[in-house]
Design a protein around this motif. Structure first.
Motif, PDB file in Angstrom:
ATOM      1  N   SER A  60       0.771  -1.240   0.000  1.00  0.00           N
ATOM      2  CA  SER A  60       0.000   0.000   0.000  1.00  0.00           C
ATOM      3  C   SER A  60       0.807   1.297   0.000  1.00  0.00           C
ATOM      4  O   SER A  60       0.266   2.334  -0.365  1.00  0.00           O
ATOM      5  N   ARG A 111       3.405   3.922  -1.327  1.00  0.00           N
ATOM      6  CA  ARG A 111       4.100   4.318  -2.549  1.00  0.00           C
ATOM      7  C   ARG A 111       4.830   5.629  -2.299  1.00  0.00           C
ATOM      8  O   ARG A 111       4.301   6.535  -1.667  1.00  0.00           O
ATOM      9  N   PHE A 167       4.596  10.714  -0.309  1.00  0.00           N
ATOM     10  CA  PHE A 167       4.186   9.320  -0.157  1.00  0.00           C
ATOM     11  C   PHE A 167       2.672   9.221  -0.214  1.00  0.00           C
ATOM     12  O   PHE A 167       1.957  10.173   0.070  1.00  0.00           O
ATOM     13  N   TYR A 168       2.211   8.054  -0.629  1.00  0.00           N
ATOM     14  CA  TYR A 168       0.776   7.786  -0.729  1.00  0.00           C
ATOM     15  C   TYR A 168       0.521   6.424  -0.115  1.00  0.00           C
ATOM     16  O   TYR A 168       1.314   5.496  -0.314  1.00  0.00           O
TER      17      TYR A 168
END
Length: 180
Positions: free
Chosen positions: A15, A17, A31-32
């Motif tokens: 999850s 990235r 970031f994600y």
């Protein structure tokens, strides 16, 4: 391996990235966290149900329902309700639509949530808390009693403070610091 550690590892693998992203809040981030890549997986469902139901019990909340804004909260709420039921608790899930349904009953909340029900509101990832506060407004307007708010991940960008200011008992399962 304890479930919380495996959940953290799975979130990191599936999850998180790194890059340049625009968040729902409009903020830019390097970031994600797309928690759905974890919460919609078979292993993720098992871990989320166990860990999040444990967090609800640890908080001392005794809800009849768990749920939140579609789509991020949905798999988490369903996993919690499933785990709770399999371990002897009575707990159902509900979903808040972004807009009331334009046909049929015109409901904005699905899942049979009655007025007066004790609920824990779920969110997958909290940044500023804006979308979560909108969901809480709909849920309160429906007449449910909010016992607390549980987030799978707190991005640690002001959402927790904003929710506390609004009078909600907010508990994250994990934080961005845990995942990065």
């Amino acid at each position: 391996m304890p479930a919380i550690l495996r959940l953290r590892q799975l979130l990191r693998e599936r999850s998180v990235r790194l890059g340049d992203f625009t968040l729902a809040s409009g903020r830019r981030s390097n970031f994600y966290i797309d928690a759905r890549l974890t919460t919609m997986s078979g292993e993720g469902q098992t871990l989320v149900g166990e860990v999040c139901h444990g967090a609800i019990l640890d908080a001392g909340w005794n809800p009849e329902f768990v749920g939140g804004m579609t789509l991020g909260a949905d798999p988490i709420a369903y996993a919690i309700a499933n785990h709770a039921t399999r371990t002897g608790f009575t707990l159902d899930a509900f979903t808040v639509r972004k807009q009331p349904k334009g046909h049929g009953t015109g409901r904005q909340i699905e899942g049979g949530l009655p007025a007066g029900a004790r609920v824990v509101v779920i969110e997958d990832s909290v940044t500023t808390g804006g979308s979560l506060l909108r969901a809480l407004e709909v849920i309160a307007g429906h007449g449910a009693v909010v016992l607390g708010v549980l987030a799978l991940v707190d991005r640690e960008e002001g959402g927790a403070a904003r929710l506390a200011e609004a009078g909600y008992d907010f508990r994250p399962v994990l934080t961005a610091t845990d995942l990065l």
